[in-house]
Design a protein around this motif. Structure first.
Motif, mmCIF file in Angstrom:
data_model
loop_
_atom_site.group_PDB
_atom_site.id
_atom_site.type_symbol
_atom_site.label_atom_id
_atom_site.label_comp_id
_atom_site.label_asym_id
_atom_site.label_seq_id
_atom_site.Cartn_x
_atom_site.Cartn_y
_atom_site.Cartn_z
ATOM 1 N N TYR A 54 0.833 -1.204 0.000
ATOM 2 C CA TYR A 54 0.000 0.000 0.000
ATOM 3 C C TYR A 54 0.874 1.262 0.000
ATOM 4 O O TYR A 54 0.643 2.175 -0.784
ATOM 5 C CB TYR A 54 -0.934 -0.007 1.207
ATOM 6 C CG TYR A 54 -1.757 1.242 1.320
ATOM 7 C CD1 TYR A 54 -2.757 1.522 0.405
ATOM 8 C CD2 TYR A 54 -1.519 2.169 2.326
ATOM 9 C CE1 TYR A 54 -3.512 2.676 0.490
ATOM 10 C CE2 TYR A 54 -2.260 3.317 2.427
ATOM 11 C CZ TYR A 54 -3.261 3.568 1.507
ATOM 12 O OH TYR A 54 -3.987 4.711 1.598
ATOM 13 N N ARG A 55 1.898 1.304 0.855
ATOM 14 C CA ARG A 55 2.790 2.477 0.893
ATOM 15 C C ARG A 55 3.503 2.670 -0.442
ATOM 16 O O ARG A 55 3.616 3.778 -0.934
ATOM 17 C CB ARG A 55 3.796 2.353 2.033
ATOM 18 C CG ARG A 55 3.231 2.656 3.402
ATOM 19 C CD ARG A 55 4.321 2.780 4.450
ATOM 20 N NE ARG A 55 5.131 1.580 4.574
ATOM 21 C CZ ARG A 55 4.813 0.537 5.340
ATOM 22 N NH1 ARG A 55 3.707 0.535 6.034
ATOM 23 N NH2 ARG A 55 5.615 -0.507 5.412
ATOM 24 N N GLU A 56 3.967 1.566 -1.035
ATOM 25 C CA GLU A 56 4.647 1.656 -2.329
ATOM 26 C C GLU A 56 3.688 2.164 -3.408
ATOM 27 O O GLU A 56 4.052 3.011 -4.225
ATOM 28 C CB GLU A 56 5.187 0.281 -2.726
ATOM 29 C CG GLU A 56 5.853 0.274 -4.085
ATOM 30 C CD GLU A 56 6.226 -1.127 -4.546
ATOM 31 O OE1 GLU A 56 6.617 -1.241 -5.710
ATOM 32 O OE2 GLU A 56 6.125 -2.079 -3.770
ATOM 33 N N SER A 57 2.460 1.674 -3.412
ATOM 34 C CA SER A 57 1.477 2.111 -4.399
ATOM 35 C C SER A 57 1.181 3.593 -4.256
ATOM 36 O O SER A 57 1.068 4.309 -5.251
ATOM 37 C CB SER A 57 0.181 1.311 -4.243
ATOM 38 O OG SER A 57 0.421 -0.049 -4.474
ATOM 39 N N LEU A 92 1.906 1.683 -11.976
ATOM 40 C CA LEU A 92 1.384 0.619 -11.109
ATOM 41 C C LEU A 92 1.271 -0.728 -11.800
ATOM 42 O O LEU A 92 1.336 -1.760 -11.145
ATOM 43 C CB LEU A 92 0.005 1.018 -10.563
ATOM 44 C CG LEU A 92 0.012 2.089 -9.492
ATOM 45 C CD1 LEU A 92 -1.397 2.548 -9.190
ATOM 46 C CD2 LEU A 92 0.675 1.563 -8.228
ATOM 47 N N TYR A 93 1.067 -0.728 -13.104
ATOM 48 C CA TYR A 93 0.850 -1.984 -13.809
ATOM 49 C C TYR A 93 1.949 -2.300 -14.816
ATOM 50 O O TYR A 93 2.545 -3.371 -14.772
ATOM 51 C CB TYR A 93 -0.512 -1.981 -14.518
ATOM 52 C CG TYR A 93 -1.667 -2.084 -13.547
ATOM 53 C CD1 TYR A 93 -2.099 -3.317 -13.087
ATOM 54 C CD2 TYR A 93 -2.311 -0.955 -13.091
ATOM 55 C CE1 TYR A 93 -3.145 -3.424 -12.201
ATOM 56 C CE2 TYR A 93 -3.360 -1.052 -12.197
ATOM 57 C CZ TYR A 93 -3.779 -2.284 -11.758
ATOM 58 O OH TYR A 93 -4.810 -2.378 -10.866
ATOM 59 N N LEU A 94 2.199 -1.397 -15.753
ATOM 60 C CA LEU A 94 3.111 -1.718 -16.852
ATOM 61 C C LEU A 94 4.553 -1.879 -16.383
ATOM 62 O O LEU A 94 5.249 -2.786 -16.850
ATOM 63 C CB LEU A 94 3.023 -0.655 -17.946
ATOM 64 C CG LEU A 94 1.679 -0.552 -18.661
ATOM 65 C CD1 LEU A 94 1.721 0.571 -19.696
ATOM 66 C CD2 LEU A 94 1.282 -1.867 -19.291
ATOM 67 N N ARG A 95 5.005 -1.037 -15.492
ATOM 68 C CA ARG A 95 6.407 -1.112 -15.049
ATOM 69 C C ARG A 95 6.717 -2.393 -14.284
ATOM 70 O O ARG A 95 7.874 -2.746 -14.127
ATOM 71 C CB ARG A 95 6.757 0.082 -14.168
ATOM 72 C CG ARG A 95 6.920 1.354 -14.924
ATOM 73 C CD ARG A 95 7.395 2.462 -13.992
ATOM 74 N NE ARG A 95 7.239 3.745 -14.611
ATOM 75 C CZ ARG A 95 8.238 4.422 -15.181
ATOM 76 N NH1 ARG A 95 9.438 3.928 -15.189
ATOM 77 N NH2 ARG A 95 8.008 5.586 -15.739
ATOM 78 N N VAL A 143 -6.377 1.862 -11.186
ATOM 79 C CA VAL A 143 -5.463 2.488 -10.224
ATOM 80 C C VAL A 143 -6.142 2.616 -8.869
ATOM 81 O O VAL A 143 -5.537 2.308 -7.831
ATOM 82 C CB VAL A 143 -4.982 3.862 -10.750
ATOM 83 C CG1 VAL A 143 -4.306 4.667 -9.654
ATOM 84 C CG2 VAL A 143 -4.046 3.668 -11.934
ATOM 85 N N GLU A 144 -7.404 3.044 -8.860
ATOM 86 C CA GLU A 144 -8.117 3.152 -7.584
ATOM 87 C C GLU A 144 -8.250 1.798 -6.916
ATOM 88 O O GLU A 144 -8.117 1.676 -5.707
ATOM 89 C CB GLU A 144 -9.485 3.784 -7.800
ATOM 90 C CG GLU A 144 -9.409 5.279 -8.071
ATOM 91 C CD GLU A 144 -10.744 5.897 -8.412
ATOM 92 O OE1 GLU A 144 -11.756 5.157 -8.515
ATOM 93 O OE2 GLU A 144 -10.766 7.127 -8.584
#
Length: 152
Positions: A54-57, A92-95, A143-144
């Protein structure tokens, strides 16, 4: 079920355990379920991993506006919430996957030239807006979801 208290909830694990060992269920009902030290350690590890994710996101989402460009989206939509949502999706997703990083690399290699070409074709830029807004709406939802909107 209407009118049911939260503590009356029976998890799938508890249902499986009921089928496995009725005596254990009766014991837990009489004396309360006592988690084992292993179970407490596993719960603590899970909680720490969840909190770290959660913190990383949150950090990634905050930094998305400062990392890289969304060339086509910026050209077609300008600097706006939709563009920021696409950046957050990228981060959040592609990387996080090799295929996503390859896509990002190719996009950053091709997009500046594509944008230069598109600038001379205003109709094409306008035509890109609706699909980009749709992609942005999908990105916003994902993302949410990833950030756990209930934590906000």
């Amino acid at each position: 079920m209407r009118g049911r208290r939260d503590d009356a909830f029976v998890s799938a694990s508890e249902l499986a355990q009921m089928a496995y060992c009725e005596r254990q269920v009766a014991f837990d009902a009489a004396f309360g379920q006592q988690p084992t030290p292993e179970r407490r350690a596993a719960q603590a590890r899970g909680t720490r991993a969840h909190d770290e994710f959660y913190r990383e996101s949150q950090r990634i989402a905050r930094n998305s506006a400062r990392k890289g460009y969304c060339f086509v989206a910026t050209l077609a939509l300008g600097e706006c919430d939709e563009t920021r949502a696409l950046r957050a999706f990228r981060d959040l997703y592609l990387r996080r996957t090799a295929a996503g990083r390859c896509f990002i690399y190719a996009y950053y290699r091709l997009s500046p030239s594509l944008c230069d070409w598109m600038r001379l074709r205003p109709r094409l830029v306008r035509a890109c807006r609706a699909p980009l807004r749709l992609l942005s709406a999908i990105a916003t939802m994902l993302v949410e979801k990833a950030l756990g909107a209930d934590h906000a």
